[in-house]
Scaffold this motif. Structure first.
Motif, PDB file in Angstrom:
ATOM      1  N   GLU A 150       2.338  -1.853  -3.512  1.00  0.00           N
ATOM      2  CA  GLU A 150       3.035  -1.050  -4.521  1.00  0.00           C
ATOM      3  C   GLU A 150       3.546  -1.940  -5.648  1.00  0.00           C
ATOM      4  O   GLU A 150       3.458  -1.576  -6.832  1.00  0.00           O
ATOM      5  CB  GLU A 150       4.197  -0.287  -3.876  1.00  0.00           C
ATOM      6  CG  GLU A 150       3.772   0.807  -2.907  1.00  0.00           C
ATOM      7  CD  GLU A 150       4.968   1.572  -2.345  1.00  0.00           C
ATOM      8  OE1 GLU A 150       6.081   1.413  -2.896  1.00  0.00           O
ATOM      9  OE2 GLU A 150       4.773   2.307  -1.360  1.00  0.00           O
ATOM     10  N   MET A 151       4.077  -3.104  -5.285  1.00  0.00           N
ATOM     11  CA  MET A 151       4.544  -4.054  -6.299  1.00  0.00           C
ATOM     12  C   MET A 151       3.379  -4.521  -7.176  1.00  0.00           C
ATOM     13  O   MET A 151       3.530  -4.680  -8.400  1.00  0.00           O
ATOM     14  CB  MET A 151       5.212  -5.260  -5.628  1.00  0.00           C
ATOM     15  CG  MET A 151       6.509  -4.962  -4.913  1.00  0.00           C
ATOM     16  SD  MET A 151       7.160  -6.429  -4.027  1.00  0.00           S
ATOM     17  CE  MET A 151       7.407  -7.567  -5.384  1.00  0.00           C
ATOM     18  N   GLY A 156       0.772  -4.432 -12.382  1.00  0.00           N
ATOM     19  CA  GLY A 156      -0.435  -4.183 -13.176  1.00  0.00           C
ATOM     20  C   GLY A 156      -0.167  -3.266 -14.352  1.00  0.00           C
ATOM     21  O   GLY A 156      -0.644  -3.497 -15.471  1.00  0.00           O
ATOM     22  N   GLU A 157       0.618  -2.213 -14.103  1.00  0.00           N
ATOM     23  CA  GLU A 157       1.010  -1.311 -15.192  1.00  0.00           C
ATOM     24  C   GLU A 157       1.868  -2.048 -16.214  1.00  0.00           C
ATOM     25  O   GLU A 157       1.688  -1.897 -17.431  1.00  0.00           O
ATOM     26  CB  GLU A 157       1.787  -0.115 -14.624  1.00  0.00           C
ATOM     27  CG  GLU A 157       0.974   0.839 -13.767  1.00  0.00           C
ATOM     28  CD  GLU A 157       0.054   1.722 -14.593  1.00  0.00           C
ATOM     29  OE1 GLU A 157       0.161   1.703 -15.831  1.00  0.00           O
ATOM     30  OE2 GLU A 157      -0.764   2.431 -13.987  1.00  0.00           O
ATOM     31  N   PHE A 166      -5.129  -1.931  -6.894  1.00  0.00           N
ATOM     32  CA  PHE A 166      -4.865  -2.873  -5.812  1.00  0.00           C
ATOM     33  C   PHE A 166      -4.616  -2.093  -4.530  1.00  0.00           C
ATOM     34  O   PHE A 166      -3.779  -1.189  -4.488  1.00  0.00           O
ATOM     35  CB  PHE A 166      -3.647  -3.743  -6.138  1.00  0.00           C
ATOM     36  CG  PHE A 166      -3.865  -4.677  -7.298  1.00  0.00           C
ATOM     37  CD1 PHE A 166      -4.731  -5.755  -7.192  1.00  0.00           C
ATOM     38  CD2 PHE A 166      -3.207  -4.469  -8.502  1.00  0.00           C
ATOM     39  CE1 PHE A 166      -4.940  -6.606  -8.265  1.00  0.00           C
ATOM     40  CE2 PHE A 166      -3.406  -5.311  -9.582  1.00  0.00           C
ATOM     41  CZ  PHE A 166      -4.268  -6.393  -9.463  1.00  0.00           C
ATOM     42  N   VAL A 167      -5.361  -2.449  -3.479  1.00  0.00           N
ATOM     43  CA  VAL A 167      -5.196  -1.775  -2.192  1.00  0.00           C
ATOM     44  C   VAL A 167      -4.782  -2.750  -1.099  1.00  0.00           C
ATOM     45  O   VAL A 167      -4.403  -2.333  -0.006  1.00  0.00           O
ATOM     46  CB  VAL A 167      -6.483  -1.019  -1.777  1.00  0.00           C
ATOM     47  CG1 VAL A 167      -6.831   0.045  -2.811  1.00  0.00           C
ATOM     48  CG2 VAL A 167      -7.647  -1.982  -1.558  1.00  0.00           C
ATOM     49  N   ASN A 168      -4.876  -4.058  -1.368  1.00  0.00           N
ATOM     50  CA  ASN A 168      -4.349  -5.066  -0.457  1.00  0.00           C
ATOM     51  C   ASN A 168      -4.087  -6.340  -1.247  1.00  0.00           C
ATOM     52  O   ASN A 168      -4.439  -6.436  -2.429  1.00  0.00           O
ATOM     53  CB  ASN A 168      -5.292  -5.304   0.741  1.00  0.00           C
ATOM     54  CG  ASN A 168      -6.670  -5.774   0.311  1.00  0.00           C
ATOM     55  OD1 ASN A 168      -6.811  -6.765  -0.393  1.00  0.00           O
ATOM     56  ND2 ASN A 168      -7.702  -5.046   0.743  1.00  0.00           N
ATOM     57  N   GLU A 183      -0.705   1.071   4.235  1.00  0.00           N
ATOM     58  CA  GLU A 183      -0.408   2.499   4.114  1.00  0.00           C
ATOM     59  C   GLU A 183      -0.556   2.931   2.657  1.00  0.00           C
ATOM     60  O   GLU A 183      -0.256   2.183   1.738  1.00  0.00           O
ATOM     61  CB  GLU A 183       1.013   2.787   4.590  1.00  0.00           C
ATOM     62  CG  GLU A 183       1.244   2.563   6.065  1.00  0.00           C
ATOM     63  CD  GLU A 183       2.680   2.871   6.469  1.00  0.00           C
ATOM     64  OE1 GLU A 183       3.402   3.472   5.647  1.00  0.00           O
ATOM     65  OE2 GLU A 183       3.074   2.492   7.586  1.00  0.00           O
ATOM     66  N   GLY A 184      -1.036   4.164   2.486  1.00  0.00           N
ATOM     67  CA  GLY A 184      -1.253   4.679   1.141  1.00  0.00           C
ATOM     68  C   GLY A 184      -2.639   4.378   0.613  1.00  0.00           C
ATOM     69  O   GLY A 184      -2.995   4.793  -0.494  1.00  0.00           O
TER      70      GLY A 184
END
Length: 446
Positions: A150-151, A156-157, A166-168, A183-184
């Motif tokens: 999430e960070m 990135g934004e 980003f997923v990992n 998760e997510g």
């Protein structure tokens, strides 16, 4: 003591490359000759954000371990914010241990129930691209890799990356993480970056935390009774098997490889105070990612020089003034109050002009500035426009570029006193009345 598996494997790969590749030509490569063997590529001047070359730079592709540039950025930020220090210690979770034990994914084999410092973990991540140490850092900073992801996406934004997901934290495909994928995200997810986004991220790391290059430039290092090797073959590895890839000035940044991503590399080099950033994505082989990077760097260093195209005080011809209402003068000189420096290709110094845009909120209904106006007061923006025939790739992003500069008033224009304003109003009244009468009479005979 464990066997130095990474070093052995690296030497085997390097030896194979010697048999299958040729020494990169030292001849200069020019724009019309650039044929980059990569699905996507970009070359950027790090200081100004000017794009010097691009090939399909906005295609979102799997970046593999180039993902770790974002993890590196967040580590430096956490240290800067005081959340952790380089001496902070942590131990290795079951998840990080399992990933680090896999030699097929740059695993160096971490030990559980042992304290590792942030400095040690970061070095293994940045130099050897180890995935277990990357996960350990993510868990230390955010509590879990899921929260760290999430960070990553929030940063990135914030950095203005145009195409990313980003997923990992590592760049591995989620399917290779088993049940440990964050998760997510889904088990079939993979990270995505465009070459442009990777270059923006690299520029942010290099410009915000230049000390990161002191680590990414290390060819090899002792870690936990083992020598870890840097997968960036363009560094000086002091190895005859890799000397053909050495490129003077290269000090980073991050390689990447998965079956889905192919061979990718975000590189950076500095010569004579000029730093370039390159990205090549989905090249067909290990050697190609370095050979194509060398082509880009040769082109950038040989063909471009940052020059002061427009000195402070410069005024664009036929646009030297802007009208002023209610002032002691009816116009004010405008221009730039600081020199404009741009990376320019050799022989194209005269192929640029400035384009002025006056802030509409500063103008009245008649398109005039309202007095008083002060010297050096910003009244709009100036854009550098390229007039040549070759493609202008523009700037990497609004956040990084210096494409726009201040348009300023170059003189003071005081407001007229009430008597002069009254006389001016009377004069304008009679002029308008005369003009109206003239037009009426003219209309009778037309």
């Amino acid at each position: 003591m464990r066997k130095p598996m990474n070093k052995l494997f690296l030497l085997v790969v390097a030896a194979a490359l010697v048999l299958t590749s040729f020494v990169t030509s030292s001849m200069p490569v020019y724009a019309e000759e650039l044929d980059i063997d990569a699905e996507s590529a970009i070359l950027v001047d790090a200081e100004t954000g000017k794009v010097l070359y691009a090939k399909d730079p906005d295609a979102a592709l799997p970046p593999a371990s180039m993902t770790k540039i974002m993890t590196e950025y967040l580590v430096w930020e956490a240290v800067e914010n005081g959340d952790i220090s380089w001496d902070t210690t942590t131990q290795i979770s079951d998840y990080a241990y399992e990933v680090s034990s896999n030699i097929d994914s740059s695993g160096i084999g971490l030990t559980q129930q042992q304290d590792y410092t942030v400095e040690e973990l970061y070095a293994a991540m940045a130099i050897n691209s180890d995935n277990g140490t990357t996960i350990a850092l993510a868990e230390l900073i955010a509590g879990s890799e899921s929260e760290f992801v999430e960070m990553m996406n929030e940063k990135g934004e914030e950095l203005g990356l145009p195409e990313f997901k980003f997923v990992n934290s590592t760049g591995l495909d989620n399917e290779s993480l088993g049940d440990n994928y964050p998760e997510g995200t889904s088990p079939n997810d993979t990270n995505l970056l465009s070459a442009r986004s990777s270059a923006i991220l690299a520029a942010a790391l290099v410009n915000d935390y230049p000390e990161a290059l002191e680590i990414s430039s290390i060819p090899n290092k002792e870690f936990d009774d083992e020598t870890i090797e840097n997968w960036n073959f363009m560094l000086d590895h002091d190895s005859v098997n890799l000397e053909q890839y050495y490129y003077e000035g290269v000090d980073g940044l991050k390689t990447g490889h998965t079956e889905l991503a192919g061979y990718a590399f975000t590189g950076t080099a500095e010569r004579d105070g000029k730093r370039l950033i390159t990205v090549v994505m989905k090249t067909p082989s290990i050697e190609k990612r370095f050979e194509e990077t060398a082509k880009l760097l040769d082109y950038g260093f040989d063909e471009f020089e940052t020059q002061e195209l427009f000195p402070a005080g410069y005024q664009e011809e036929d646009e030297e003034t802007v009208p002023v209402a209610r002032g002691k003068e009816k116009e004010v000189n405008v221009g730039i109050n600081e020199g404009i420096h741009v990376p320019v290709k050799s022989g194209e110094e005269e192929l640029y002009h400035l384009e002025y845009t006056v802030d509409e909120e500063r103008l009245n209904d008649d398109g005039e500035l309202e007095a008083p106006v002060e010297a050096d007061e910003v009244i709009g923006t100036v854009t550098v426009v390229y007039d040549g025939e070759e493609e202008d790739f523009g700037y990497i992003s609004d956040e990084v570029s210096e494409e726009s500069y201040d348009l300023v008033a170059m003189d003071d224009v005081e407001q007229s006193n009430w008597f002069m304003l009254t006389l001016q109003s009377i004069g304008d009244f009679f002029v308008n009345m005369f003009q109206g009468a003239f037009n009426w009479v003219k209309g009778l005979f037309s």
